[in-house]
Design a protein around this motif. Sequence first.
Motif, short mmCIF file in Angstrom:
data_model
loop_
_atom_site.label_atom_id
_atom_site.label_comp_id
_atom_site.label_asym_id
_atom_site.label_seq_id
_atom_site.Cartn_x
_atom_site.Cartn_y
_atom_site.Cartn_z
N ASN A 193 129.12 20.49 -64.20
CA ASN A 193 130.48 20.30 -63.70
C ASN A 193 130.87 21.44 -62.77
O ASN A 193 130.31 22.54 -62.82
CB ASN A 193 131.48 20.09 -64.85
CG ASN A 193 131.91 21.38 -65.52
OD1 ASN A 193 132.40 22.30 -64.86
ND2 ASN A 193 131.71 21.47 -66.83
N MET A 194 131.84 21.15 -61.90
CA MET A 194 132.21 22.05 -60.81
C MET A 194 133.36 22.97 -61.16
O MET A 194 133.91 23.64 -60.29
CB MET A 194 132.63 21.20 -59.60
CG MET A 194 133.84 20.32 -59.90
SD MET A 194 134.41 19.31 -58.50
CE MET A 194 135.08 20.55 -57.42
N HIS A 195 133.75 23.03 -62.45
CA HIS A 195 135.02 23.67 -62.79
C HIS A 195 134.92 25.17 -63.08
O HIS A 195 135.93 25.82 -63.29
CB HIS A 195 135.62 22.97 -64.01
CG HIS A 195 135.69 21.48 -63.89
ND1 HIS A 195 136.37 20.86 -62.88
CD2 HIS A 195 135.13 20.48 -64.62
CE1 HIS A 195 136.26 19.53 -63.01
NE2 HIS A 195 135.50 19.28 -64.05
N ASP A 196 133.71 25.71 -63.16
CA ASP A 196 133.54 27.08 -63.65
C ASP A 196 133.50 28.07 -62.48
O ASP A 196 132.65 27.96 -61.60
CB ASP A 196 132.21 27.14 -64.43
CG ASP A 196 132.07 28.41 -65.24
OD1 ASP A 196 132.68 29.45 -64.86
OD2 ASP A 196 131.33 28.38 -66.25
N GLU A 197 134.42 29.02 -62.49
CA GLU A 197 134.44 29.95 -61.34
C GLU A 197 133.42 31.06 -61.48
O GLU A 197 133.15 31.79 -60.52
CB GLU A 197 135.85 30.49 -61.10
CG GLU A 197 136.44 31.29 -62.23
CD GLU A 197 137.84 31.81 -61.88
OE1 GLU A 197 138.41 31.39 -60.86
OE2 GLU A 197 138.34 32.63 -62.65
N LYS A 198 132.82 31.20 -62.65
CA LYS A 198 131.78 32.22 -62.80
C LYS A 198 130.40 31.65 -62.47
O LYS A 198 129.62 32.23 -61.75
CB LYS A 198 131.80 32.78 -64.22
CG LYS A 198 133.08 33.56 -64.53
CD LYS A 198 133.04 34.25 -65.87
CE LYS A 198 132.84 33.31 -67.05
NZ LYS A 198 133.99 32.41 -67.31
#
Length: 750
Positions: free
Chosen positions: A715-720
């Motif tokens: 998924n594309m939601h993780d900023e790390k």
Amino acid sequence: MAVSRRRFLFTTAAASALAALGKSSETLAEAGGTGITWTKGVCRYCGTGCGVYKGVMGGKLVAVKGDKYNHNQGFLCLKGFLLAQVPNHPDRLKKPLVRKNGKLVETSWDEALSLVAKRFKDSVKKHGADSVAFYGSGQGYTEESYAGNKLFRAGFRTNNIEGNPRLCMASAVGGYVTSFGKDEPMGCYEDIDHADVFFLIGSNTAECHPIIFRRIAKRKETGGDVKVIVVDPRRTPTARIADLHLRFKPGTDLAILNAMAHVIVKEGMVDEKFIKESVGFGQGKAADKSWEDYKAFLETYTPEYAEKVSGCPKDDIIAAARIFGAKGKRTLSFWTMGLNQRTRGVWANNLCHNLHLITGKIGMPGSTPFSLTGQPNACGGVRDQGGLSHLLPYGRLSGKPEHRALMEKLWGLEPGTLPDRPGKHAVAMFQALESKDIKCIYIMCTNPGQSLPNVDRYRKAMKSKDTFVVVSDIFPTRTTELADVVLPAAAWGEKEGVYGCSERRYQLDSKVVEPVGEARPDFDILVDLAHRCGFGDLLPWKNPAEAWDEIRRIAKDTPYAFWGITRERLHKDHGVLWPCPTEGHPGTKRRYVRGEDPLVPADWPKRMMFYGKPDKKAVVWFRPQKDPQEVPDKEYPFYFTTGRVIEHWHTGTMTGRCKELAHARRDAEVEIHPDDAKKIGVRAGGMVKVTSRRGSVVFPANVTDTSPRGMVFVNMHDEKRMCNEITVDAYDPGSKQPEFKICAVKLEKA
Ligand SMILES: Nc1nc2c(c(=O)[nH]1)N[C@H]1C(S)=C(S)[C@@H](COP(=O)(O)OP(=O)(O)OC[C@H]3O[C@@H](n4cnc5c(=O)[nH]c(N)nc54)[C@H](O)[C@@H]3O)O[C@H]1N2
Ligand SMILES: Nc1nc2c(c(=O)[nH]1)N[C@H]1C(S)=C(S)[C@@H](COP(=O)(O)OP(=O)(O)OC[C@H]3O[C@@H](n4cnc5c(=O)[nH]c(N)nc54)[C@H](O)[C@@H]3O)O[C@H]1N2
Ligand code: SF4
Ligand SMILES: [Mo]
């Protein structure tokens, strides 16, 4: 594969429970809600566009509940229900920041905006108008996007105007325009209540449009013999209600769609009368072919051939065609990024439209092709309003001299003011930043430092000392960290504006509290900047309502007309569907349909009129199977795909700050099939290094058969752990939309 009612209810429980929470929360809010003032608005997140009420107590946004009188019938998903936390979060940006000696430091609005005005004006003077650019968002209000569009096109005189809808909806736009002559879906959500067959392709509706999914599930539960077909390589929560789930190698569904057409034609499930009246045929760019040519084109696409190309069993393809094409049944297709984010995204859209055109299952209650939009205002604010480089407002094109001349007249500009040089599409815009052809960029309401494909490359361009990057956001992000100036924007609830969702429904979102700190609405910031640049006469409005009246006028005599949707009406109504040419008009459920669409003359001799096409006929395009840019090979043997989960929104800046959502699921994982996990020797929770030709990221493993063997999902939601360090920045040659959905990777135990 018949699904018993009990099993069906069981499998949909997860999604329904989430959806239903909104309902019970409303009751809760009502019971304990004394002292709360409720104001009508729209959910901040997805393109479903649910109506909400915002609850305020003591000057603070405290609760959100669903609007019973809107299309969502009072329901909200968890994200919408928890929205009140977002504007109240302590991380909000409260003061403008400018970079001094390499560090972002607080400053005044006056200093920040004077600097932005000076840098942009100097750049235009020294390097020409195309050295500056605007990169906007399908999440800004229409008035905000319009202000940006007018400032950059008519003020700075560049067509370098883009936005994240290029990453999202460009292929759908290309599909609609080529097949039907005008952009935007022709059907409406109410069609769900009439459909007998749902064809969900490349859409994880259960997680990404939960309230639409709820309505589909309800129709399946109560509508008698209702069938759901899901076409997705992954066994998503959406697939769990499917009667038939077609699984295949990513990027091969063009062959499947053509093979379905092949079966439909061979078995006589076509609507000859409709085809004769309203359908033309074309290959390449010209619609000069015939029905006979089309049948010849389909000869190759036998179910056997499609099975060989895609790995999808031919019997499944035949079954799908028979369910889709069954005479007397009403079929509704929904699709999203599984088709759009592809190097052949426009073609995939055309092939869906084809199935509806040859069966005549179009323009009737329950029968329509329907591309679901992602963001709350990609349709209204960017596609309709003309916020992409090749567009001008409301169906006009920046490359057409007569359209520019018309816009110059409407905007009161000297002839020749609007630029004729083509602007840069999103990927090209950031490549031009890399090559320093673009020197200054204004980024509003989007987070490209995380959401662009092959993102490291473009992060370097934004970070460079030679580029001047201005970012307006409500939180610190992976993009603000690269910026030269950061502008603190007012958030949802702190400002007012219009959103236009997937079904052409325009609705007003309301201001209920004052912005935190020194934050200001994007609209006010752009108007202020225009005045500082000497373009105050172009953006003369005192508030968004005044801009809205100008926007209605600009759209008035176009096929996107909504003159009748006045500000007063938006305050009262729970959304209105355009076309809506006059104040007394109720809005339009089905476009192009005689008797429904006000733009079709009452005496038009046929059932439908595709008025965007010269001969008023829609076009069936012959589009062959074509492989994605990257397919697995010896060195990179796995397909890599990316997308969403129900709890989070895009780059996670907002939902990641909601405690319930963050607890539910936060960090990105790599979804991997048990057999593949075994092969590389990792167990659930173990770390996997995912490497493409562009980069490597290490993710914890989520071992599950959701993804098929040979394919992994992140998924594309993780900023790390940013999946876009891996994705490819190849794009569709027509729509210029990048292929986020498919690239090749290798996996190693880390
Ligand atoms: N919870 C949540 N909801 C959202 C968003 C969010 O961030 N979070 N974002 C909104 C936005 S802007 C958008 S654009 C939409 C996106 O909504 P969707 O497109 O429904 O979501 P995605 O997860 O991006 O991708 C959908 C599916 O495409 C499949 N896919 C991959 N390759 C192929 C292929 O070759 N063919 C086919 N047919 N399918 C393939 C994937 O397996 C995936 O399940 O969601 C909107 N709603
Ligand atoms: N790998 C991969 N990447 C993808 C996709 C994918 O499927 N896979 N999907 C693509 C798609 S379809 C999309 S739509 C994009 C989305 O990508 P982005 O638009 O980059 O993601 P968001 O997180 O929605 O960014 C919105 C930003 O606006 C800020 N914001 C919120 N409210 C306001 C406001 O009122 N004013 C201002 N100025 N800022 C505000 C938020 O804090 C956030 O930083 O991602 C694309 N990238
Ligand atoms: S379905 Fe979309 S619009 Fe509706 S509440 Fe959920 S996120 Fe908001
Ligand atoms: Mo999107």
